[in-house]
Motif scaffolding. Structure first.
Motif, PDB file in Angstrom:
ATOM      1  N   GLY A  73      22.522  10.683  18.497  1.00 46.22           N
ATOM      2  CA  GLY A  73      22.892  10.454  19.890  1.00 46.22           C
ATOM      3  C   GLY A  73      22.970   8.967  20.186  1.00 46.22           C
ATOM      4  O   GLY A  73      22.547   8.142  19.380  1.00 46.22           O
ATOM      5  N   LEU A  74      23.513   8.645  21.333  1.00 45.51           N
ATOM      6  CA  LEU A  74      23.548   7.265  21.820  1.00 45.51           C
ATOM      7  C   LEU A  74      22.826   7.233  23.153  1.00 45.51           C
ATOM      8  O   LEU A  74      23.096   8.054  24.026  1.00 45.51           O
ATOM      9  CB  LEU A  74      25.002   6.800  22.009  1.00 45.51           C
ATOM     10  N   PHE A  75      21.917   6.281  23.315  1.00 50.27           N
ATOM     11  CA  PHE A  75      21.115   6.210  24.519  1.00 50.27           C
ATOM     12  C   PHE A  75      21.115   4.776  25.027  1.00 50.27           C
ATOM     13  O   PHE A  75      21.054   3.837  24.248  1.00 50.27           O
ATOM     14  CB  PHE A  75      19.674   6.664  24.244  1.00 50.27           C
ATOM     15  N   SER A  76      21.177   4.599  26.317  1.00 55.95           N
ATOM     16  CA  SER A  76      21.195   3.273  26.924  1.00 55.95           C
ATOM     17  C   SER A  76      20.159   3.192  28.033  1.00 55.95           C
ATOM     18  O   SER A  76      19.872   4.190  28.697  1.00 55.95           O
ATOM     19  CB  SER A  76      22.573   2.979  27.525  1.00 55.95           C
ATOM     20  N   LEU A  77      19.621   1.996  28.229  1.00 61.72           N
ATOM     21  CA  LEU A  77      18.674   1.744  29.306  1.00 61.72           C
ATOM     22  C   LEU A  77      19.332   0.832  30.324  1.00 61.72           C
ATOM     23  O   LEU A  77      20.003  -0.131  29.963  1.00 61.72           O
ATOM     24  CB  LEU A  77      17.410   1.063  28.767  1.00 61.72           C
ATOM     25  N   SER A  78      19.134   1.105  31.584  1.00 60.92           N
ATOM     26  CA  SER A  78      19.671   0.273  32.652  1.00 60.92           C
ATOM     27  C   SER A  78      18.685  -0.848  32.948  1.00 60.92           C
ATOM     28  O   SER A  78      17.502  -0.599  33.206  1.00 60.92           O
ATOM     29  CB  SER A  78      19.886   1.132  33.902  1.00 60.92           C
ATOM     30  N   LEU A  79      19.193  -2.083  32.901  1.00 62.59           N
ATOM     31  CA  LEU A  79      18.355  -3.249  33.204  1.00 62.59           C
ATOM     32  C   LEU A  79      19.067  -4.120  34.217  1.00 62.59           C
ATOM     33  O   LEU A  79      20.245  -3.929  34.508  1.00 62.59           O
ATOM     34  CB  LEU A  79      18.055  -4.022  31.918  1.00 62.59           C
ATOM     35  N   ASN A  80      18.361  -5.105  34.780  1.00 57.61           N
ATOM     36  CA  ASN A  80      18.886  -5.888  35.892  1.00 57.61           C
ATOM     37  C   ASN A  80      19.674  -7.131  35.507  1.00 57.61           C
ATOM     38  O   ASN A  80      20.386  -7.680  36.336  1.00 57.61           O
ATOM     39  CB  ASN A  80      17.747  -6.294  36.829  1.00 57.61           C
ATOM     40  N   SER A  81      19.552  -7.607  34.257  1.00 56.77           N
ATOM     41  CA  SER A  81      20.234  -8.845  33.882  1.00 56.77           C
ATOM     42  C   SER A  81      20.371  -8.927  32.366  1.00 56.77           C
ATOM     43  O   SER A  81      19.679  -8.217  31.630  1.00 56.77           O
ATOM     44  CB  SER A  81      19.455 -10.060  34.384  1.00 56.77           C
ATOM     45  N   VAL A  82      21.239  -9.828  31.916  1.00 56.73           N
ATOM     46  CA  VAL A  82      21.386 -10.079  30.483  1.00 56.73           C
ATOM     47  C   VAL A  82      20.071 -10.613  29.924  1.00 56.73           C
ATOM     48  O   VAL A  82      19.665 -10.239  28.820  1.00 56.73           O
ATOM     49  CB  VAL A  82      22.559 -11.045  30.216  1.00 56.73           C
ATOM     50  N   ASP A  83      19.382 -11.458  30.676  1.00 46.84           N
ATOM     51  CA  ASP A  83      18.089 -11.975  30.221  1.00 46.84           C
ATOM     52  C   ASP A  83      17.094 -10.847  29.993  1.00 46.84           C
ATOM     53  O   ASP A  83      16.336 -10.858  29.020  1.00 46.84           O
ATOM     54  CB  ASP A  83      17.517 -12.980  31.224  1.00 46.84           C
ATOM     55  N   GLU A  84      17.086  -9.863  30.888  1.00 47.59           N
ATOM     56  CA  GLU A  84      16.178  -8.722  30.735  1.00 47.59           C
ATOM     57  C   GLU A  84      16.569  -7.896  29.510  1.00 47.59           C
ATOM     58  O   GLU A  84      15.707  -7.436  28.769  1.00 47.59           O
ATOM     59  CB  GLU A  84      16.185  -7.861  31.999  1.00 47.59           C
ATOM     60  N   VAL A  85      17.860  -7.724  29.268  1.00 43.42           N
ATOM     61  CA  VAL A  85      18.327  -7.021  28.065  1.00 43.42           C
ATOM     62  C   VAL A  85      17.828  -7.750  26.824  1.00 43.42           C
ATOM     63  O   VAL A  85      17.286  -7.137  25.900  1.00 43.42           O
ATOM     64  CB  VAL A  85      19.873  -6.914  28.037  1.00 43.42           C
ATOM     65  N   ASN A  86      17.998  -9.072  26.802  1.00 44.66           N
ATOM     66  CA  ASN A  86      17.556  -9.861  25.650  1.00 44.66           C
ATOM     67  C   ASN A  86      16.049  -9.764  25.447  1.00 44.66           C
ATOM     68  O   ASN A  86      15.580  -9.669  24.308  1.00 44.66           O
ATOM     69  CB  ASN A  86      17.993 -11.324  25.808  1.00 44.66           C
ATOM     70  N   THR A  87      15.281  -9.755  26.516  1.00 47.04           N
ATOM     71  CA  THR A  87      13.829  -9.627  26.422  1.00 47.04           C
ATOM     72  C   THR A  87      13.440  -8.278  25.823  1.00 47.04           C
ATOM     73  O   THR A  87      12.587  -8.204  24.932  1.00 47.04           O
ATOM     74  CB  THR A  87      13.177  -9.806  27.810  1.00 47.04           C
ATOM     75  N   VAL A  88      14.064  -7.200  26.294  1.00 47.02           N
ATOM     76  CA  VAL A  88      13.748  -5.860  25.781  1.00 47.02           C
ATOM     77  C   VAL A  88      14.181  -5.742  24.323  1.00 47.02           C
ATOM     78  O   VAL A  88      13.462  -5.180  23.488  1.00 47.02           O
ATOM     79  CB  VAL A  88      14.390  -4.767  26.660  1.00 47.02           C
ATOM     80  N   MET A  89      15.354  -6.268  23.979  1.00 41.56           N
ATOM     81  CA  MET A  89      15.825  -6.229  22.587  1.00 41.56           C
ATOM     82  C   MET A  89      14.862  -6.981  21.676  1.00 41.56           C
ATOM     83  O   MET A  89      14.503  -6.490  20.602  1.00 41.56           O
ATOM     84  CB  MET A  89      17.224  -6.830  22.472  1.00 41.56           C
ATOM     85  N   THR A  90      14.435  -8.161  22.093  1.00 46.96           N
ATOM     86  CA  THR A  90      13.503  -8.956  21.289  1.00 46.96           C
ATOM     87  C   THR A  90      12.193  -8.203  21.094  1.00 46.96           C
ATOM     88  O   THR A  90      11.650  -8.154  19.988  1.00 46.96           O
ATOM     89  CB  THR A  90      13.257 -10.328  21.957  1.00 46.96           C
ATOM     90  N   GLY A  92      11.760  -4.929  21.244  1.00 50.26           N
ATOM     91  CA  GLY A  92      12.030  -3.772  20.387  1.00 50.26           C
ATOM     92  C   GLY A  92      12.114  -4.155  18.924  1.00 50.26           C
ATOM     93  O   GLY A  92      11.563  -3.473  18.053  1.00 50.26           O
ATOM     94  N   LEU A  93      12.787  -5.263  18.622  1.00 54.91           N
ATOM     95  CA  LEU A  93      12.882  -5.730  17.241  1.00 54.91           C
ATOM     96  C   LEU A  93      11.513  -6.143  16.709  1.00 54.91           C
ATOM     97  O   LEU A  93      11.153  -5.824  15.570  1.00 54.91           O
ATOM     98  CB  LEU A  93      13.885  -6.884  17.141  1.00 54.91           C
ATOM     99  N   ALA A  94      10.715  -6.816  17.545  1.00 57.32           N
ATOM    100  CA  ALA A  94       9.374  -7.234  17.144  1.00 57.32           C
ATOM    101  C   ALA A  94       8.457  -6.031  16.911  1.00 57.32           C
ATOM    102  O   ALA A  94       7.530  -6.101  16.102  1.00 57.32           O
ATOM    103  CB  ALA A  94       8.771  -8.165  18.199  1.00 57.32           C
ATOM    104  N   ALA A  95       8.734  -4.913  17.606  1.00 56.58           N
ATOM    105  CA  ALA A  95       7.915  -3.704  17.469  1.00 56.58           C
ATOM    106  C   ALA A  95       8.387  -2.809  16.329  1.00 56.58           C
ATOM    107  O   ALA A  95       7.891  -1.702  16.167  1.00 56.58           O
ATOM    108  CB  ALA A  95       7.912  -2.931  18.785  1.00 56.58           C
ATOM    109  N   GLY A  96       9.372  -3.278  15.557  1.00 60.55           N
ATOM    110  CA  GLY A  96       9.802  -2.507  14.389  1.00 60.55           C
ATOM    111  C   GLY A  96      11.176  -1.892  14.495  1.00 60.55           C
ATOM    112  O   GLY A  96      11.636  -1.233  13.566  1.00 60.55           O
ATOM    113  N   GLY A  97      11.850  -2.081  15.609  1.00 62.17           N
ATOM    114  CA  GLY A  97      13.194  -1.546  15.759  1.00 62.17           C
ATOM    115  C   GLY A  97      14.186  -2.329  14.917  1.00 62.17           C
ATOM    116  O   GLY A  97      13.890  -3.419  14.423  1.00 62.17           O
ATOM    117  N   THR A  98      15.354  -1.749  14.725  1.00 65.89           N
ATOM    118  CA  THR A  98      16.414  -2.424  13.987  1.00 65.89           C
ATOM    119  C   THR A  98      17.653  -2.501  14.855  1.00 65.89           C
ATOM    120  O   THR A  98      17.886  -1.643  15.704  1.00 65.89           O
ATOM    121  CB  THR A  98      16.763  -1.690  12.685  1.00 65.89           C
ATOM    122  N   GLU A  99      18.432  -3.544  14.638  1.00 58.13           N
ATOM    123  CA  GLU A  99      19.667  -3.739  15.393  1.00 58.13           C
ATOM    124  C   GLU A  99      20.814  -3.192  14.542  1.00 58.13           C
ATOM    125  O   GLU A  99      21.194  -3.805  13.548  1.00 58.13           O
ATOM    126  CB  GLU A  99      19.859  -5.223  15.690  1.00 58.13           C
TER     127      GLU A  99
END
Length: 109
Positions: A73-90, A92-99
């Protein structure tokens, strides 16, 4: 009653998965969590259920997808800004996620 959505995911390790979703900003609802599954809260109306394969299989009628080799599946999260997206991505990657692919701005902001 407020409409809600519960996404149910089959996971190998609910505790490790809970740590990952916590790093993304979800909170755990212990009322609906035990050793077979964790209820993670994104908002008042969106929840992610992290269920062991055994527990997930008790609800499913088809085999569980191997998400290392197939897409489930494909899942997306709604966030308020590009900065917030970058923070969540960082986080997630630090917690073991992969891009899986390069980040792109789809212009929905």
């Amino acid at each position: 009653m407020n409409k809600q959505i519960f996404l149910n995911f089959a996971v190998k390790d609910p505790d490790k998965s809970m740590e990952f979703y916590t790093a993304l900003g979800f909170t755990n609802n212990p009322q609906f969590s035990d050793e077979t599954g964790k209820c993670m809260v994104w908002s008042d109306s969106i929840y992610v259920m992290l269920l062991t394969h055994e527990k997930f299989s008790s609800f499913a009628t088809k085999p569980i997808a191997d998400t290392k080799s197939t897409l489930a599946g494909l899942f997306s999260l709604s966030l308020n800004s590009v900065d917030e997206v970058n923070t969540v991505m960082t986080a997630g990657l630090a917690a073991g996620g992969t891009e899986p692919s390069e980040m792109r701005d789809y212009g929905f902001m």
